[in-house]
Scaffold this motif. Structure first.
Motif, PDB file in Angstrom:
ATOM      1  N   GLN A   1       0.626  -1.024  -0.226  1.00 28.42           N
ATOM      2  CA  GLN A   1       0.024   0.428   0.256  1.00 28.42           C
ATOM      3  C   GLN A   1       1.071   1.165   0.539  1.00 28.42           C
ATOM      4  O   GLN A   1       2.273   1.143   0.439  1.00 28.42           O
ATOM      5  CB  GLN A   1      -0.492  -0.105   1.259  1.00 28.42           C
ATOM      6  CG  GLN A   1      -2.044   0.707   1.177  1.00 28.42           C
ATOM      7  CD  GLN A   1      -3.022   0.827   2.713  1.00 28.42           C
ATOM      8  OE1 GLN A   1      -2.373  -0.094   3.438  1.00 28.42           O
ATOM      9  NE2 GLN A   1      -4.162   0.987   2.646  1.00 28.42           N
TER      10      GLN A   1
ATOM     11  N   THR B   1     -11.897  12.107   0.274  1.00 36.55           N
ATOM     12  CA  THR B   1     -12.828  10.952   0.309  1.00 36.55           C
ATOM     13  C   THR B   1     -10.813   9.715  -0.069  1.00 36.55           C
ATOM     14  O   THR B   1     -11.106   8.520   0.189  1.00 36.55           O
ATOM     15  CB  THR B   1     -13.485   9.755  -0.699  1.00 36.55           C
ATOM     16  OG1 THR B   1     -13.352  10.629  -2.078  1.00 36.55           O
ATOM     17  CG2 THR B   1     -14.902  10.448   0.017  1.00 36.55           C
ATOM     18  N   LEU B   2     -10.070  10.266  -1.071  1.00 35.84           N
ATOM     19  CA  LEU B   2      -8.851   8.806  -0.962  1.00 35.84           C
ATOM     20  C   LEU B   2      -7.780   9.862  -0.389  1.00 35.84           C
ATOM     21  O   LEU B   2      -7.501  11.468  -0.177  1.00 35.84           O
ATOM     22  CB  LEU B   2      -8.978   9.996  -2.437  1.00 35.84           C
ATOM     23  CG  LEU B   2      -9.502   9.209  -4.116  1.00 35.84           C
ATOM     24  CD1 LEU B   2      -9.016   9.743  -4.873  1.00 35.84           C
ATOM     25  CD2 LEU B   2      -9.284   7.729  -3.269  1.00 35.84           C
TER      26      LEU B   2
ATOM     27  N   SER C   1      -2.934   5.863   0.606  1.00 37.53           N
ATOM     28  CA  SER C   1      -3.206   4.541   1.215  1.00 37.53           C
ATOM     29  C   SER C   1      -4.615   3.685   0.571  1.00 37.53           C
ATOM     30  O   SER C   1      -4.859   2.282   0.735  1.00 37.53           O
ATOM     31  CB  SER C   1      -4.270   4.131   2.597  1.00 37.53           C
ATOM     32  OG  SER C   1      -5.183   5.244   2.678  1.00 37.53           O
ATOM     33  N   ASP C   2      -4.738   4.486  -0.731  1.00 40.32           N
ATOM     34  CA  ASP C   2      -6.194   3.944  -1.427  1.00 40.32           C
ATOM     35  C   ASP C   2      -5.536   4.068  -3.131  1.00 40.32           C
ATOM     36  O   ASP C   2      -5.810   3.897  -3.798  1.00 40.32           O
ATOM     37  CB  ASP C   2      -7.010   4.994  -1.968  1.00 40.32           C
ATOM     38  CG  ASP C   2      -7.778   5.606  -0.855  1.00 40.32           C
ATOM     39  OD1 ASP C   2      -8.460   4.557   0.120  1.00 40.32           O
ATOM     40  OD2 ASP C   2      -8.163   6.565  -0.364  1.00 40.32           O
ATOM     41  N   HIS C   3      -3.931   3.682  -2.439  1.00 38.96           N
ATOM     42  CA  HIS C   3      -3.604   3.205  -3.649  1.00 38.96           C
ATOM     43  C   HIS C   3      -2.191   2.670  -3.527  1.00 38.96           C
ATOM     44  O   HIS C   3      -1.308   2.340  -2.263  1.00 38.96           O
ATOM     45  CB  HIS C   3      -2.389   4.548  -3.926  1.00 38.96           C
ATOM     46  CG  HIS C   3      -2.893   5.745  -4.656  1.00 38.96           C
ATOM     47  ND1 HIS C   3      -3.721   6.436  -3.547  1.00 38.96           N
ATOM     48  CD2 HIS C   3      -3.048   6.321  -5.696  1.00 38.96           C
ATOM     49  CE1 HIS C   3      -3.976   7.079  -4.591  1.00 38.96           C
ATOM     50  NE2 HIS C   3      -3.526   7.485  -5.367  1.00 38.96           N
TER      51      HIS C   3
ATOM     52  N   GLN D   1      -4.871   2.140  -9.025  1.00 40.88           N
ATOM     53  CA  GLN D   1      -5.386   3.404  -7.468  1.00 40.88           C
ATOM     54  C   GLN D   1      -7.244   2.591  -7.489  1.00 40.88           C
ATOM     55  O   GLN D   1      -7.379   2.466  -8.434  1.00 40.88           O
ATOM     56  CB  GLN D   1      -5.188   5.158  -8.199  1.00 40.88           C
ATOM     57  CG  GLN D   1      -6.778   5.968  -7.400  1.00 40.88           C
ATOM     58  CD  GLN D   1      -6.727   7.175  -7.962  1.00 40.88           C
ATOM     59  OE1 GLN D   1      -6.761   6.511  -8.678  1.00 40.88           O
ATOM     60  NE2 GLN D   1      -6.668   8.347  -6.785  1.00 40.88           N
TER      61      GLN D   1
ATOM     62  N   ILE E   1     -10.174   4.019  -5.699  1.00 42.59           N
ATOM     63  CA  ILE E   1     -11.524   5.189  -5.144  1.00 42.59           C
ATOM     64  C   ILE E   1     -12.881   4.430  -4.953  1.00 42.59           C
ATOM     65  O   ILE E   1     -13.984   4.578  -5.713  1.00 42.59           O
ATOM     66  CB  ILE E   1     -11.881   6.036  -6.420  1.00 42.59           C
ATOM     67  CG1 ILE E   1     -10.536   6.906  -7.524  1.00 42.59           C
ATOM     68  CG2 ILE E   1     -12.467   7.568  -5.676  1.00 42.59           C
ATOM     69  CD1 ILE E   1      -9.998   7.400  -9.017  1.00 42.59           C
ATOM     70  N   PRO E   2     -13.326   4.274  -3.626  1.00 41.81           N
ATOM     71  CA  PRO E   2     -14.464   3.996  -3.195  1.00 41.81           C
ATOM     72  C   PRO E   2     -15.584   5.399  -3.505  1.00 41.81           C
ATOM     73  O   PRO E   2     -14.843   6.410  -3.281  1.00 41.81           O
ATOM     74  CB  PRO E   2     -13.892   3.524  -1.471  1.00 41.81           C
ATOM     75  CG  PRO E   2     -12.734   4.550  -1.340  1.00 41.81           C
ATOM     76  CD  PRO E   2     -11.566   4.891  -2.424  1.00 41.81           C
TER      77      PRO E   2
ATOM     78  N   GLY F   1     -15.765   0.310  -5.576  1.00 42.41           N
ATOM     79  CA  GLY F   1     -14.875   0.648  -5.857  1.00 42.41           C
ATOM     80  C   GLY F   1     -15.197   1.347  -7.667  1.00 42.41           C
ATOM     81  O   GLY F   1     -14.783   0.378  -8.422  1.00 42.41           O
TER      82      GLY F   1
ATOM     83  N   TRP G   1     -10.397  -5.412  -1.301  1.00 42.35           N
ATOM     84  CA  TRP G   1     -10.757  -4.386  -0.250  1.00 42.35           C
ATOM     85  C   TRP G   1     -11.815  -3.566  -0.740  1.00 42.35           C
ATOM     86  O   TRP G   1     -12.691  -3.582   0.419  1.00 42.35           O
ATOM     87  CB  TRP G   1      -9.591  -2.932  -1.160  1.00 42.35           C
ATOM     88  CG  TRP G   1      -8.916  -2.578  -0.732  1.00 42.35           C
ATOM     89  CD1 TRP G   1      -7.444  -3.981  -0.026  1.00 42.35           C
ATOM     90  CD2 TRP G   1      -7.415  -2.019  -1.499  1.00 42.35           C
ATOM     91  NE1 TRP G   1      -6.364  -3.369   0.030  1.00 42.35           N
ATOM     92  CE2 TRP G   1      -5.817  -2.314  -0.460  1.00 42.35           C
ATOM     93  CE3 TRP G   1      -7.125  -0.796  -2.044  1.00 42.35           C
ATOM     94  CZ2 TRP G   1      -5.223  -1.786  -0.838  1.00 42.35           C
ATOM     95  CZ3 TRP G   1      -6.069   0.428  -1.865  1.00 42.35           C
ATOM     96  CH2 TRP G   1      -5.001   0.088  -1.520  1.00 42.35           C
TER      97      TRP G   1
ATOM     98  N   ARG H   1     -14.839  -3.516   2.341  1.00 42.66           N
ATOM     99  CA  ARG H   1     -15.778  -2.121   2.319  1.00 42.66           C
ATOM    100  C   ARG H   1     -17.031  -2.525   2.142  1.00 42.66           C
ATOM    101  O   ARG H   1     -17.812  -2.015   2.530  1.00 42.66           O
ATOM    102  CB  ARG H   1     -14.914  -1.744   1.847  1.00 42.66           C
ATOM    103  CG  ARG H   1     -13.714  -0.908   1.676  1.00 42.66           C
ATOM    104  CD  ARG H   1     -13.125   0.256   0.442  1.00 42.66           C
ATOM    105  NE  ARG H   1     -11.991   0.696  -0.137  1.00 42.66           N
ATOM    106  CZ  ARG H   1     -11.747   2.002   0.864  1.00 42.66           C
ATOM    107  NH1 ARG H   1     -12.560   3.139   1.509  1.00 42.66           N
ATOM    108  NH2 ARG H   1     -10.513   1.490   1.331  1.00 42.66           N
TER     109      ARG H   1
END
Ligand SMILES: CC(C)(COP(=O)(O)OP(=O)(O)OC[C@H]1O[C@@H](n2cnc3c(N)ncnc32)[C@H](O)[C@@H]1OP(=O)(O)O)[C@@H](O)C(=O)NCCC(=O)NCCS
Length: 443
Positions: free
Chosen positions: A19, A60-61, A64-66, A82, A84-85, A98, A125, A129
């Motif tokens: 991550q 929101t990003l 840790s979203d990568h 990447q 993106i939730p 996502g 992931w 979630r």
């Protein structure tokens, strides 16, 4: 958000999948600007949007979203994606999803499965979630090998050529003006957006924080940078919202949103807005030495197209569809049960009772209806391929679920898609109608 997924993971050959952290921001921005440069030395628009998702200001990003694959001796980033939730709505029912974006591998590390490893983690992931789906736009077909089906008309719209913009009749003054929006306009914009989403099957749930970030947090050079404006009467009464890109792409000025308040005529407002867009487009075109070729407006079911049917021309490009992955179709169907029941209640099959078995050859689902209520959605395996009420090869059912194609269109394209009777086909078109979607994805 730190999630399990067995990271960091040693991929062998001196490669580590992990991550990203705040310490990776600069290197990852440079990596994305380079790996997505295509024929240029560096893509500043991609680098700018990449920084927005990493630098900590995005609502929101964050890093840790990568995901990153690094070459351990040097620490060099050799591949990254990447995640993106976000929340989408299906016929008014929200669900977590996502988006996979910024997928890239350095040329000398390609075709070694590095994206495949990262997709596996991204799908974990999503599951952790509680997301019901993931989606991606991008290079044609490639993502099909990771369980995706092109299923949602993601970005479509119509075009108007500059010569067809209605001129202001002689002796008249412009009845509507356009001014730059400010963050004070966010509630007005959010209300216009919410009203517009009623026209579409799938839409994105967009928070006030996201609107504010789009207005004030973006680098003007970013791929996601837009101009937000308010349409007003000469006395300053706000009647609409306009959102367009900040630069021309292939001589086209793309309008992402044009919405007006209820009770105001599209016939009255649209000509003023088109004249405004024409002037903006011409201003953008001037320094390029190229003409403004066209103005486009996004959306499949836009009222301006009804108001001016002979001026807006459909220019559909199939590969703008989003690729969707739904790992558990039964779970998705359970989630949207209220929408399925409502469709049935409004149809010629109101109060229907009976079982409906749908399969995708390896497995499938059985929907049990009792007097118009969907009382069971259970896994179902066809004893023989020709069994069941309807069959959908591979992932093609997703085209029906997400409103891209009718049952007839799907069956025309795939000989091994069938419905057992005309009545089943009627029922399937009631439950899964062809309906436009409009995705303003979080990015
Ligand atoms: C497309 C790209 C991301 C693929 O990265 P990669 O690390 O080579 O991908 P992987 O090796 O994990 O690909 C998985 C599989 O697809 C295959 N594959 C790789 N590129 C492919 C392509 N363009 N078309 C079809 N298959 C491809 C791989 O051989 C591998 O197959 P295998 O598992 O049977 O061996 C990379 O070529 C790239 O960075 N391109 C430039 C940037 C870009 O276009 N990004 C996509 C934007 S949406």
């Amino acid at each position: 958000m730190s999630l399990a997924s067995g990271l960091p993971r040693d991929l062998g050959g001196g490669l580590l999948l992990r991550q990203a952290t705040a310490a990776d921001v600069e290197a990852l921005v440079q990596f994305n600007g380079t790996v997505h440069a295509e024929d240029k030395p560096f893509n500043t628009a991609v680098a700018a949007i990449s920084r927005e998702g990493l630098a900590g200001q995005h609502p929101t990003l964050g890093p840790s979203d990568h995901l990153i694959v690094e070459a351990t001796p040097t620490g060099e980033i050799v591949s990254s994606i990447q995640f993106i939730p976000q929340t989408w709505s299906y016929a008014g029912i929200p669900f977590g999803i996502g988006r996979i974006e910024a997928v890239g591998t350095l040329p000398e590390y390609r075709r070694k499965g590095l994206v495949r490893h990262q997709m596996d983690v991204a799908h974990q992931w999503a599951a952790e979630r509680g997301h019901l789906a993931t989606f991606i736009t991008g290079i044609p077909w490639y993502y099909a090998q990771f369980g995706y089906e092109q299923a949602v008309v993601f970005r479509t719209g119509r075009t108007i050529f500059p010569a067809l913009v209605p001129p202001l009749p002689e002796g008249q003054t412009e009845p509507f003006h356009v001014r730059a929006a400010t963050t004070a306009d966010v509630p007005f914009i959010a209300a216009r957006y919410a009203a517009a989403t009623q026209r579409y099957l799938l839409t994105t749930v967009y928070s006030a924080d996201l609107w504010r970030f789009d207005m004030t947090g973006r680098d003007p050079a970013s791929l996601a940078a837009v101009t937000m404006a308010i349409i007003e009467t000469p006395t300053g009464e706000a009647v609409g919202w306009l959102e367009h890109s900040n630069e021309l792409f292939g001589g086209n000025l793309s309008t992402h949103n044009f919405e007006i308040i209820p009770g105001v005529s599209w016939l009255a407002v649209t000509p003023s807005v088109l004249r405004h867009l024409l002037a903006v487009g011409q201003q953008m075109a001037a320094p390029t030495g190229q003409p403004l070729r066209r103005l486009s407006l996004r959306g499949e079911a836009h009222p301006a197209f009804q108001a001016f049917p002979e001026r807006f021309i459909a220019m559909h490009r199939a590969n703008w569809n989003a690729y969707m992955r739904v790992p558990d179709i039964a779970a998705f169907l359970r989630h949207i049960t209220p929408a399925l029941e409502e469709r049935l209640a409004r149809s010629v099959a109101v109060g229907h009772t009976g079982a409906l078995t749908l399969h995708w050859y390896r497995d499938g689902v059985q929907l049990t209806w009792e007097q118009g209520r969907l009382v069971g959605i259970e896994p179902w395996q066809p004893p023989r391929p020709e069994n069941g009420d309807a069959a959908f090869p591979e992932l093609t059912f997703l085209r029906r679920l997400f409103g891209w194609q009718t049952q007839e269109e799907l069956e025309a394209g795939f000989n091994d898609a069938f419905s057992a009777s005309p009545e089943v086909r009627v029922l399937l078109n009631i439950l899964f109608p062809k309906e436009p979607s409009y995705i303003r994805s979080v990015s």
